[in-house]
Design an enzyme around this catalytic site. Structure first.
Site, PDB file in Angstrom:
ATOM      1  N   GLY A 191      44.949  32.226  42.436  1.00  0.00           N
ATOM      2  CA  GLY A 191      45.904  33.027  41.752  1.00  0.00           C
ATOM      3  C   GLY A 191      44.886  33.774  40.393  1.00  0.00           C
ATOM      4  N   ARG A 207      38.291  43.637  35.984  1.00  0.00           N
ATOM      5  CA  ARG A 207      39.293  43.862  35.646  1.00  0.00           C
ATOM      6  C   ARG A 207      39.672  42.129  35.470  1.00  0.00           C
ATOM      7  NH1 ARG A 207      43.521  47.741  37.827  1.00  0.00           N
ATOM      8  NH2 ARG A 207      42.047  49.270  39.060  1.00  0.00           N
ATOM      9  N   ARG A 237      41.417  29.807  36.667  1.00  0.00           N
ATOM     10  CA  ARG A 237      41.236  28.398  37.942  1.00  0.00           C
ATOM     11  C   ARG A 237      39.642  28.767  38.690  1.00  0.00           C
ATOM     12  NH1 ARG A 237      46.403  27.897  40.357  1.00  0.00           N
ATOM     13  NH2 ARG A 237      47.279  26.652  38.953  1.00  0.00           N
ATOM     14  N   ASP A 284      56.673  23.626  39.959  1.00  0.00           N
ATOM     15  CA  ASP A 284      58.474  23.458  39.535  1.00  0.00           C
ATOM     16  C   ASP A 284      59.181  22.927  40.437  1.00  0.00           C
ATOM     17  OD1 ASP A 284      59.659  25.958  40.131  1.00  0.00           O
ATOM     18  OD2 ASP A 284      57.687  26.034  39.765  1.00  0.00           O
ATOM     19  N   MET A 296      53.403  33.557  45.888  1.00  0.00           N
ATOM     20  CA  MET A 296      53.758  34.727  46.361  1.00  0.00           C
ATOM     21  C   MET A 296      52.794  35.564  47.512  1.00  0.00           C
ATOM     22  SD  MET A 296      55.252  35.884  42.553  1.00  0.00           S
ATOM     23  CE  MET A 296      55.588  37.264  43.335  1.00  0.00           C
ATOM     24  N   ARG A 312      42.837  29.179  49.974  1.00  0.00           N
ATOM     25  CA  ARG A 312      43.850  29.424  48.506  1.00  0.00           C
ATOM     26  C   ARG A 312      44.247  28.417  47.717  1.00  0.00           C
ATOM     27  NH1 ARG A 312      47.734  30.891  45.339  1.00  0.00           N
ATOM     28  NH2 ARG A 312      49.916  30.533  45.436  1.00  0.00           N
ATOM     29  N   ARG A 365      49.394  23.782  34.797  1.00  0.00           N
ATOM     30  CA  ARG A 365      48.699  23.852  35.977  1.00  0.00           C
ATOM     31  C   ARG A 365      47.188  24.750  35.877  1.00  0.00           C
ATOM     32  NH1 ARG A 365      54.379  26.730  35.144  1.00  0.00           N
ATOM     33  NH2 ARG A 365      53.793  28.311  33.744  1.00  0.00           N
ATOM     34  N   HIS A 381      37.043  46.983  43.310  1.00  0.00           N
ATOM     35  CA  HIS A 381      37.761  46.055  42.339  1.00  0.00           C
ATOM     36  C   HIS A 381      36.659  44.546  42.121  1.00  0.00           C
ATOM     37  CE1 HIS A 381      41.160  48.163  44.694  1.00  0.00           C
ATOM     38  NE2 HIS A 381      41.373  47.814  43.818  1.00  0.00           N
ATOM     39  N   GLY A 416      46.680  27.336  45.146  1.00  0.00           N
ATOM     40  CA  GLY A 416      47.669  27.564  44.061  1.00  0.00           C
ATOM     41  C   GLY A 416      48.964  26.917  43.860  1.00  0.00           C
ATOM     42  N   SER A 417      49.497  27.758  43.047  1.00  0.00           N
ATOM     43  CA  SER A 417      50.966  26.583  42.913  1.00  0.00           C
ATOM     44  C   SER A 417      52.226  27.315  43.180  1.00  0.00           C
ATOM     45  CB  SER A 417      51.411  26.465  41.169  1.00  0.00           C
ATOM     46  OG  SER A 417      51.556  28.336  40.871  1.00  0.00           O
TER      47      SER A 417
END
Length: 235
Positions: free
Chosen positions: A24, A47, A28, A207, A183, A91, A220, A8, A93-94
């Site tokens: 994520g 990918r 970004r 949010d 997540m 990390r 975002r 990967h 992230g949102s």
């Protein structure tokens, strides 16, 4: 010699720095490379998961996307820790707020990560494992927020396997003081613990699940830079 490239990540061993900041959204990751790194060199596009290595204030740093969900971040961070000898992953992230004192744009520093995932079953533990952050990174992140004047909270997040849930049970998580839903962080913390390395999750509230406030995908991607400021201050 490490078994690289991995399935990967297309980088050779040595192409990736010991400290990695991940998001994520791979775009970004590209934004972080352009905004923070000197002389960034792309090491991955497998990918479409963009990754770059450069320098920040003279220190070698890598940035990369990790995709959505615990299976995705679980694969990338496992390979980074175990095949590329990455020592620290942060990390950015949102997250969706489920706490009344959080607002759009506020930061959440994840001290721990609850989860509804079965990710930890692979370890065959005789009980329930509690994924937690590296304390040194956690403390420095809180100090950076204080120094920069950023609104933030430190506490538990929920790493959920489900984005569109028939039964989210947010009231149950709220009753135990969980701040926000995202997540990925629980898998990151478990991979860090299992490999003997360091991890921290810093999220921007995108949010508010209780009030219905929300931001756009473009906002975002391009405007959540305060969490990046904090992450890069930890280097």
């Amino acid at each position: 010699m490490k078994k690289t490239p991995t399935p990967h990540i297309g980088a050779q061993f040595g192409d990736i720095a010991e400290t990695m900041i991940m998001a994520g959204d791979p775009l970004r990751g590209k934004l972080m490379a352009e905004r923070f790194l000197d002389d960034p060199v792309q090491f991955n596009n497998v990918r479409g998961m963009l990754g770059f290595t450069g320098t920040y204030q003279g220190k070698r740093i890598s940035v990369m996307g990790h995709g959505m969900g615990m299976p995705s971040i679980g694969i990338y961070t496992y390979e980074l820790y175990n095949f590329y000898d990455v020592k620290t992953i942060i990390r950015v992230g949102s997250a969706g707020a489920i706490h009344n004192d959080l607002h759009i744009g506020d930061l959440v520093i994840a001290e721990g990560a609850c989860t509804n995932s079965n990710y930890a079953l692979q370890y065959e533990m005789p009980g329930t494992y509690a994924p937690i952050a590296n304390f040194e990174l956690l403390r420095k992140a809180a100090e950076a927020c204080d120094r920069m004047g950023y609104n933030y909270k430190v506490g538990n997040v929920l790493s959920s396997d489900v984005f569109y849930s028939d039964n989210p049970h947010n009231d149950k998580w709220m009753a135990l003081g969980v701040l926000a839903v995202e997540m990925e962080i629980a898998a990151l913390y478990m991979n860090a613990a299992r490999s003997g390395n360091r991890a921290l999750g810093i999220c921007t509230i995108s949010d508010h699940i209780l009030t219905g406030e929300a931001t756009t995908a473009e906002e975002r991607q391009n405007t959540f830079t305060r969490m990046m400021d904090v992450a890069f201050s930890l280097i």
